[in-house]
Design an enzyme around this catalytic site. Sequence first.
Site, PDB file in Angstrom:
ATOM      1  N   ASN A 119       9.067  -2.830   5.330  1.00  0.00           N
ATOM      2  CA  ASN A 119       9.962  -3.957   5.620  1.00  0.00           C
ATOM      3  C   ASN A 119       9.259  -5.245   5.260  1.00  0.00           C
ATOM      4  O   ASN A 119       8.225  -5.589   5.862  1.00  0.00           O
ATOM      5  CB  ASN A 119      10.311  -3.945   7.109  1.00  0.00           C
ATOM      6  CG  ASN A 119      11.099  -5.184   7.523  1.00  0.00           C
ATOM      7  OD1 ASN A 119      10.815  -5.788   8.552  1.00  0.00           O
ATOM      8  ND2 ASN A 119      12.096  -5.561   6.744  1.00  0.00           N
ATOM      9  N   VAL A 120       9.763  -5.930   4.241  1.00  0.00           N
ATOM     10  CA  VAL A 120       9.189  -7.194   3.802  1.00  0.00           C
ATOM     11  C   VAL A 120      10.162  -8.310   4.155  1.00  0.00           C
ATOM     12  O   VAL A 120      11.344  -8.231   3.800  1.00  0.00           O
ATOM     13  CB  VAL A 120       8.913  -7.195   2.287  1.00  0.00           C
ATOM     14  CG1 VAL A 120       8.046  -8.387   1.907  1.00  0.00           C
ATOM     15  CG2 VAL A 120       8.232  -5.898   1.857  1.00  0.00           C
ATOM     16  N   ILE A 121       9.679  -9.310   4.907  1.00  0.00           N
ATOM     17  CA  ILE A 121      10.536 -10.409   5.347  1.00  0.00           C
ATOM     18  C   ILE A 121      10.039 -11.713   4.741  1.00  0.00           C
ATOM     19  O   ILE A 121       8.834 -12.015   4.802  1.00  0.00           O
ATOM     20  CB  ILE A 121      10.554 -10.513   6.894  1.00  0.00           C
ATOM     21  CG1 ILE A 121      11.096  -9.221   7.510  1.00  0.00           C
ATOM     22  CG2 ILE A 121      11.405 -11.713   7.331  1.00  0.00           C
ATOM     23  CD1 ILE A 121      11.027  -9.181   9.027  1.00  0.00           C
TER      24      ILE A 121
ATOM     25  N   GLU B  86       0.815  -1.227   0.000  1.00  0.00           N
ATOM     26  CA  GLU B  86       0.000   0.000   0.000  1.00  0.00           C
ATOM     27  C   GLU B  86       0.845   1.272   0.000  1.00  0.00           C
ATOM     28  O   GLU B  86       0.306   2.380  -0.092  1.00  0.00           O
ATOM     29  CB  GLU B  86      -0.933   0.013   1.208  1.00  0.00           C
ATOM     30  CG  GLU B  86      -2.133  -0.919   1.072  1.00  0.00           C
ATOM     31  CD  GLU B  86      -1.726  -2.377   1.251  1.00  0.00           C
ATOM     32  OE1 GLU B  86      -0.854  -2.672   2.094  1.00  0.00           O
ATOM     33  OE2 GLU B  86      -2.260  -3.219   0.513  1.00  0.00           O
TER      34      GLU B  86
ATOM     35  N   HIS C 102       4.711 -15.143  -1.652  1.00  0.00           N
ATOM     36  CA  HIS C 102       4.061 -13.842  -1.437  1.00  0.00           C
ATOM     37  C   HIS C 102       5.113 -12.734  -1.294  1.00  0.00           C
ATOM     38  O   HIS C 102       4.932 -11.620  -1.790  1.00  0.00           O
ATOM     39  CB  HIS C 102       3.180 -13.906  -0.182  1.00  0.00           C
ATOM     40  CG  HIS C 102       2.241 -12.766  -0.068  1.00  0.00           C
ATOM     41  ND1 HIS C 102       2.189 -11.949   1.028  1.00  0.00           N
ATOM     42  CD2 HIS C 102       1.318 -12.297  -0.932  1.00  0.00           C
ATOM     43  CE1 HIS C 102       1.286 -11.015   0.841  1.00  0.00           C
ATOM     44  NE2 HIS C 102       0.720 -11.207  -0.332  1.00  0.00           N
TER      45      HIS C 102
HETATM   46  N1  LIG Z   1       4.269 -10.002   4.581  1.00  0.00           N
HETATM   47  C1  LIG Z   1       4.451  -8.631   4.545  1.00  0.00           C
HETATM   48  C2  LIG Z   1       3.492  -7.769   4.054  1.00  0.00           C
HETATM   49  N2  LIG Z   1       2.304  -8.263   3.545  1.00  0.00           N
HETATM   50  C3  LIG Z   1       1.142  -7.436   3.355  1.00  0.00           C
HETATM   51  C4  LIG Z   1       1.155  -6.634   2.046  1.00  0.00           C
HETATM   52  O1  LIG Z   1       2.099  -5.578   2.090  1.00  0.00           O
HETATM   53  C5  LIG Z   1      -0.221  -6.008   1.801  1.00  0.00           C
HETATM   54  O2  LIG Z   1      -0.550  -5.159   2.885  1.00  0.00           O
HETATM   55  C6  LIG Z   1      -1.305  -7.079   1.680  1.00  0.00           C
HETATM   56  O3  LIG Z   1      -0.925  -8.019   0.663  1.00  0.00           O
HETATM   57  C7  LIG Z   1      -2.654  -6.461   1.324  1.00  0.00           C
HETATM   58  O4  LIG Z   1      -2.585  -5.741   0.120  1.00  0.00           O
HETATM   59  N3  LIG Z   1       3.700  -6.444   4.026  1.00  0.00           N
HETATM   60  C8  LIG Z   1       4.878  -5.917   4.514  1.00  0.00           C
HETATM   61  O5  LIG Z   1       5.059  -4.692   4.497  1.00  0.00           O
HETATM   62  N4  LIG Z   1       5.821  -6.752   5.013  1.00  0.00           N
HETATM   63  C9  LIG Z   1       5.666  -8.099   5.037  1.00  0.00           C
HETATM   64  O6  LIG Z   1       6.579  -8.837   5.509  1.00  0.00           O
HETATM   65  C1  LIG Z   2       6.291 -11.624   3.028  1.00  0.00           C
HETATM   66  C2  LIG Z   2       4.840 -11.714   3.246  1.00  0.00           C
HETATM   67  O1  LIG Z   2       4.043 -11.317   2.412  1.00  0.00           O
HETATM   68  C3  LIG Z   2       4.340 -12.484   4.433  1.00  0.00           C
HETATM   69  O2  LIG Z   2       2.955 -12.343   4.438  1.00  0.00           O
HETATM   70  C4  LIG Z   2       4.814 -13.930   4.341  1.00  0.00           C
HETATM   71  O3  LIG Z   2       3.745 -14.785   4.433  1.00  0.00           O
HETATM   72  P1  LIG Z   2       3.841 -16.337   4.021  1.00  0.00           P
HETATM   73  O4  LIG Z   2       4.576 -17.064   5.130  1.00  0.00           O
HETATM   74  O5  LIG Z   2       2.417 -16.759   3.853  1.00  0.00           O
HETATM   75  O6  LIG Z   2       4.641 -16.418   2.718  1.00  0.00           O
END
Ligand SMILES: Nc1c(NC[C@H](O)[C@H](O)[C@H](O)CO)[nH]c(=O)[nH]c1=O
Ligand SMILES: CC(=O)[C@@H](O)COP(=O)(O)O
Length: 168
Positions: free
Chosen positions: A87-89, A65, A95
């Site tokens: 921060n995306v992990i 977003e 995903h």
């Molecule tokens: N897993 C992570 C997410 N996942 C959520 C997405 O960013 C988004 O809000 C959702 O798919 C709805 O559109 N977001 C992060 O910032 N970090 C993560 O590790």
């Molecule tokens: C990185 C992401 O988007 C987080 O939601 C990981 O979820 P998942 O373990 O279902 O791959």
Amino acid sequence: MATTNLSYYDKATIPNANSFRFGIVVSEWNPEITQNLKKGAIETLLDCGATKENIISWDVPGSFELVYGCKKMIQSQNLDAIIAIGNVIQGETKHFDFVCEGVTQGIIDLNVKFDVPVIFCVLTDNTKQQSLDRSGGSLGNKGIECAVAAVKMAAIKNLDRSSGSVGF
Ligand SMILES: Nc1c(NC[C@H](O)[C@H](O)[C@H](O)CO)[nH]c(=O)[nH]c1=O
Ligand SMILES: CC(=O)[C@@H](O)COP(=O)(O)O
């Protein structure tokens, strides 16, 4: 080459930010990380001459977003640069890949479509430790690095046609 130190900067090479207006859009996912990135960014903007009144901050649910949040901020505010913080992990599935690709391409698109530089302050890490190391830990704070980038790009945005090179 792996990240060495994200926090070092030389103020002599950075324009004064006192006339610039900055936006910060922050993902609520992994707040322990993103709030430290935000703190580092704000402290650095202030250190470079920005005023608190000229820094506005919005939160969005996740990194995906950030793109829409930055777009709406560009359209509704008069800004010289925006810092997009997330921060995306890596989890168990792909995903991670789609979120990272989406936010990356989306921020690229914003930089092309609009005339406000959007700085990519999104940590895309394999582990939480990597994120901790880069948000005020052993490798510094990506928020600091991105604040410096925001000041430098704000200066470029404000160059007029008669200006020469921007000496950083
Ligand atoms: N897993 C992570 C997410 N996942 C959520 C997405 O960013 C988004 O809000 C959702 O798919 C709805 O559109 N977001 C992060 O910032 N970090 C993560 O590790
Ligand atoms: C990185 C992401 O988007 C987080 O939601 C990981 O979820 P998942 O373990 O279902 O791959």
